[in-house]
Each structure stands twice: as structure tokens, then as C-alpha cells.
Enzyme design. Structure first.
Site, PDB file in Angstrom:
ATOM      1  N   TYR A  92      -2.344  -1.328  -7.811  1.00  0.00           N
ATOM      2  CA  TYR A  92      -3.452  -1.086  -8.827  1.00  0.00           C
ATOM      3  C   TYR A  92      -4.497  -0.236  -8.031  1.00  0.00           C
ATOM      4  CZ  TYR A  92      -7.715  -1.537 -11.643  1.00  0.00           C
ATOM      5  OH  TYR A  92      -8.795  -1.119 -12.198  1.00  0.00           O
ATOM      6  N   ASN A 177     -12.742  -3.679  -8.322  1.00  0.00           N
ATOM      7  CA  ASN A 177     -14.078  -4.340  -8.643  1.00  0.00           C
ATOM      8  C   ASN A 177     -13.874  -5.836  -8.529  1.00  0.00           C
ATOM      9  OD1 ASN A 177     -13.185  -4.825 -11.259  1.00  0.00           O
ATOM     10  ND2 ASN A 177     -14.507  -3.135 -12.095  1.00  0.00           N
ATOM     11  N   GLN A 222     -19.704   4.457   4.757  1.00  0.00           N
ATOM     12  CA  GLN A 222     -19.411   3.435   3.905  1.00  0.00           C
ATOM     13  C   GLN A 222     -20.545   2.797   2.913  1.00  0.00           C
ATOM     14  OE1 GLN A 222     -16.285   1.500   3.542  1.00  0.00           O
ATOM     15  NE2 GLN A 222     -16.160   3.591   4.412  1.00  0.00           N
ATOM     16  N   HIS A 225     -20.302   4.049  -0.646  1.00  0.00           N
ATOM     17  CA  HIS A 225     -19.073   3.452  -1.530  1.00  0.00           C
ATOM     18  C   HIS A 225     -19.752   2.648  -2.703  1.00  0.00           C
ATOM     19  CE1 HIS A 225     -14.716   3.936  -0.868  1.00  0.00           C
ATOM     20  NE2 HIS A 225     -15.010   3.844   0.524  1.00  0.00           N
ATOM     21  N   GLU A 290     -14.171  -5.205   8.474  1.00  0.00           N
ATOM     22  CA  GLU A 290     -13.107  -4.423   8.001  1.00  0.00           C
ATOM     23  C   GLU A 290     -12.887  -3.210   8.738  1.00  0.00           C
ATOM     24  OE1 GLU A 290     -12.182  -1.990   3.594  1.00  0.00           O
ATOM     25  OE2 GLU A 290     -14.315  -2.585   4.189  1.00  0.00           O
ATOM     26  N   HIS A 291     -13.802  -2.467   9.071  1.00  0.00           N
ATOM     27  CA  HIS A 291     -13.684  -1.197   9.784  1.00  0.00           C
ATOM     28  C   HIS A 291     -14.470  -1.433  11.211  1.00  0.00           C
ATOM     29  CE1 HIS A 291     -13.404   0.301   5.678  1.00  0.00           C
ATOM     30  NE2 HIS A 291     -12.303   0.826   6.348  1.00  0.00           N
ATOM     31  N   ASP A 324      -9.420   6.568   6.903  1.00  0.00           N
ATOM     32  CA  ASP A 324      -9.605   6.629   5.274  1.00  0.00           C
ATOM     33  C   ASP A 324      -8.266   7.345   4.677  1.00  0.00           C
ATOM     34  OD1 ASP A 324     -11.313   4.682   5.265  1.00  0.00           O
ATOM     35  OD2 ASP A 324     -12.788   5.738   4.703  1.00  0.00           O
ATOM     36  N   GLU A 378      12.634 -41.417   8.218  1.00  0.00           N
ATOM     37  CA  GLU A 378      11.529 -40.953   7.185  1.00  0.00           C
ATOM     38  C   GLU A 378      11.951 -41.576   5.890  1.00  0.00           C
ATOM     39  OE1 GLU A 378      11.607 -36.505   7.024  1.00  0.00           O
ATOM     40  OE2 GLU A 378      10.449 -36.391   8.828  1.00  0.00           O
ATOM     41  N   HIS A 383      19.349 -38.195   2.189  1.00  0.00           N
ATOM     42  CA  HIS A 383      19.500 -36.986   3.234  1.00  0.00           C
ATOM     43  C   HIS A 383      20.424 -37.468   4.283  1.00  0.00           C
ATOM     44  CE1 HIS A 383      16.004 -35.390   1.745  1.00  0.00           C
ATOM     45  NE2 HIS A 383      15.746 -34.426   2.328  1.00  0.00           N
TER      46      HIS A 383
END
Length: 392
Positions: A92, A177, A222, A225, A290-291, A324, A378, A383
Site C-alpha cells: 500500500y 492514514n 518529521q 509530515h 521510530e527514528h 528516509d 498429558e 498421540h
């Protein structure tokens, strides 16, 4: 929106393109002619830049490719792990207020390096029904298989469930978004997703030796943005803190996106003054940005003390914009403190691990009593029986 796209496919996508993007679409898929036209009209210098950035990104991500392994140190037993690329990835790419060819490169190239055979990209068309040429050029440069003109939650739904034109994919990656992020959260489980990304963040860790104008410029890289973006300065120098605060007031009015940067700084900006650099690093690890720019005299001396950050920029000559666009490490990064437990987008996001086991009859017989005993403890007697029946 998701339910509508599942029910009506392409028809719903065309209606949402008109409603949300003002684009009247005859065809959802981008044609080869449109891609060739984008290249024909592309500025030569920028095309060279795209190719150089793509080469840097590919070189970095090739280092992330894992090797399969096999263990055969015990008689009659072979164990191992193999990596297999996912078959179809959906990328995307946001549209709207700006075009982001860098996002195309960052999200597509790791998939290509991983060996994904089909990479499907979606991005909203403009009012003229066309995709920005720089996005098309970046997509072709990176190696996208097919491109479709759809954005928002409807694009996520189309990638998750498929339509008459768009194939259903195995994993969806890429920022968007709040509608895109919410749609990714809702389709997770039907498909994989890379992360649920929030607004962008930068944290500058700076000592008193930094130029306040540089620090302010990096914070604003930033802040421009998004009104929800978060620019943060952490420093051990009260003098620098005050100088940066003053410098922000000088630089913000000069920006074309001044209103956005102003809202980001006023609503989400912080300057945190710590008693010393160790406390400042501790604050960085709590925030898990993030950065993270490490603007100190010897950044490598503190690198191992930084535990939580998406991408780390070392030294005074490494603005976030370098990462970036150009350096090579990925810029699709964990936000909102999720760097405490998650990682940047990379080759790992496009491969699956499968373990494999081989035992000879003799090797299984040796282990059979212990396996059967374990299973019976168990309460899973079938099994146990699946092992012991082979030796009756």
C-alpha cells in the site's frame, strides 16, 4: 467499506475512488502505456537518484537473507529449518497530500530480495484518474508486478479478499492514514500485515556540542509530515534546549507546510532535559522512538546502550532524511513505542520459516518410550499410540 468491497469488488472500488478521491475510473489497473509515459516524462536526474537509492536499499537488504540449516549430528536423525518466500505481497502506497516514491522502494525491494513472485501495489489516483508519474517510475524501478488505482480502507479490503481485477495477497505492507491502519487491523488473520503504524516520530538525542539550528531542522523534518507527528529533543544541556526552542520559532514560518509543522510542535513536541547523558539514553529507551538521531561526540560509544529504537542515526552528519531516501536501511518502522518489541520492515517480513524432521525406524524406536510417556502424562493417549503402534 470492507464488507462492500468483499461483496461488490471492482464496482465498489470505482465508487469509492469517485467519492473519496474525486477520480472517475474506467480501469482500475495501471497500463504498461501509463508506466512508459511516466518514464518518458521523468526528469533524468531524479531517475538516476531513484536507481541509486534502489541499489543502496537492495544491497542493504541482501544482507538480511537467511540461510537454511540442517542438523544431522545424531545417528538416524535429520532436523532442519527452511525459508520460503510468501507467494503474493500487497504493497500500500499513500496518496493524497503528497507522493512518496521512497515508500515504494522501501516496501517493494525487500519483497523482491526475499523472492516474492507477485508484488501487487495499490495507490489512490488523482482527480484526473492518473497515478503520479514518480510513483509509477519508482514502482517499475523496484520491480512491482501489477499496480492498481485504489486507496484507503477499500484498497486494504481488495488486497485481503481479492476483486475481479485485484488478486488476494498473503501479506499487506505499507503505511497509511488511520483508515488504512484500522482496515489492516481488521483484515489481520485473513492476511498478514507488517505493522499497525501510527503517526511519525523523531527523537533527537543531543549533547551541548550540537548546532541548535541543525537540531531544529531535524525535528521539523518529521513535524512537517503530519499534525499528529511527534518531534522530541532529549538533551543533557539546558542551554541547547533553550536555543533549539528559539530556533524552531525562526524556522517554522519559513516552511511551505508551516501550519502542519506548527500543530505538530505545539501539540506533540517535547524537549526533555536530563541531568546527564546516561539519563538521556534511559529516556530514549523508555520512549522507544521510530527514528532516533544520536547527535553526540562519539555515537558508537553509546550504540549498545540504545535498546529501543526503530532506526538509529549515528553522529551529527546523519539527518533522518538520509535514511528516509537514500542510505539503504528501511524507513518503514515501528511507531508509538512498539520499537520495544518490533523491527523495521525487511526481508523477514516476506518469508516464512518451516522446520522439518526425519527419523529412521531405529531412531524413533529409541525415543518411543519417552514420547509415549510424555503424551500419556498429558492425557493424549492417541498421540502415544501413534508412536507405539509402529513397534507392536
Amino acid at each position: 467499506i470492507i464488507a462492500d468491497v468483499r461483496a461488490r469488488g471492482d464496482e465498489a472500488l470505482k465508487e469509492y475512488a469517485l467519492k473519496f478521491d474525486g477520480a472517475k475510473l474506467d480501469n482500475i489497473q495501471v497500463t504498461q502505456e501509463e508506466i512508459e509515459e511516466a518514464f518518458a516524462n521523468m526528469d533524468g536526474y531524479f531517475l538516476e537518484t531513484l536507481r541509486e537509492a534502489a541499489a543502496n536499499i537492495e544491497a542493504f537488504h541482501r544482507q538480511q537473507v537467511h540461510k537454511n540449516f540442517v542438523m544431522n549430528d545424531k545417528p538416524g536423525i535429520v532436523l532442519g529449518q527452511k525459508y520460503t518466500p510468501i507467494e503474493k505481497a500487497g504493497v500500500y502506497v499513500p496518496g493524497g497530500t503528497a507522493a512518496y516514491p521512497s515508500t515504494v522502494l522501501m516496501d517493494v525491494i525487500p519483497a523482491k530480495v526475499a523472492g516474492v513472485s507477485e508484488i501487487v501495489m495499490t495507490t489512490p489516483a488523482g482527480k484526473d484518474g492518473k497515478i503520479d508519474p514518480v510513483i509509477l517510475a519508482a514502482a517499475a524501478t523496484a520491480g512491482v508486478t501489477r499496480i492498481f488505482k485504489t486507496g484507503g480502507a477499500q484498497a486494504v479490503a481488495a488486497l485481503a479478499y481479492g476483486t475481479q481485477s485485484i488478486p488476494a495477497v498473503d501479506k499487506i505492507v505499507g503505511p497509511g492514514n488511520i483508515y488504512v491502519a484500522t482496515a489492516k487491523r481488521k483484515v489481520f488473520g485473513k492476511v498478514g500485515v507488517d505493522m499497525i503504524a501510527g503517526p511519525s516520530e523523531i527523537l533527537v538525542l543531543a549533547d551541548g556540542g550540537c548546532d541548535p539550528a541543525w537540531v531544529a531542522a531535524d525535528l521539523l523534518s518529521q513535524a512537517e509530515h503530519d499534525r499528529l507527528a511527534s518531534p522530541v529533543l532529549v538533551t543533557d544541556s539546558a542551554e541547547l534546549a533553550k536555543a533549539v526552542q528559539a530556533e524552531l520559532e525562526v524556522q517554522i514560518p519559513q516552511l511551505p507546510r508551516a501550519a502542519i509543522a506548527r500543530a505538530s510542535v505545539d501539540d506533540n513536541g517535547k524537549i526533555i532535559v536530563c541531568s546527564d547523558l546516561r539519563k538521556a539514553i534511559e529516556a530514549c529507551n523508555i520512549i522507544a522512538p521510530e527514528h532516533l538521531e544520536v547527535c553526540v561526540d562519539d555515537p558508537f560509544s553509546v550504540l549498545n546502550e540504545i535498546k529501543n529504537a526503530g532506526s538509529i542515526f549515528l553522529g551529527r552528519n546523519v539527518p533522518e532524511a538520509l535514511g528516509d531516501y537514500f542510505a539503504g536501511p528501511n524507513h518503514t518502522l515501528p511507531t508509538s513505542g512498539t520499537a520495544r518489541f518490533s523491527s523495521p520492515l525487511g526481508v523477514d517480513d516476506f518469508v516464512k520459516k518451516s522446520s522439518f524432521i526425519y527419523y529412521t525406524r531405529e531412531a524413533l524406536e529409541k525415543a518411543a518410550p519417552r514420547i509415549a510417556d510424555f503424551a500419556e502424562r498429558e492425557g493424549l493417549h492417541a498421540h502415544a499410540r501413534s508412536v507405539t503402534i509402529r513397534y507392536e
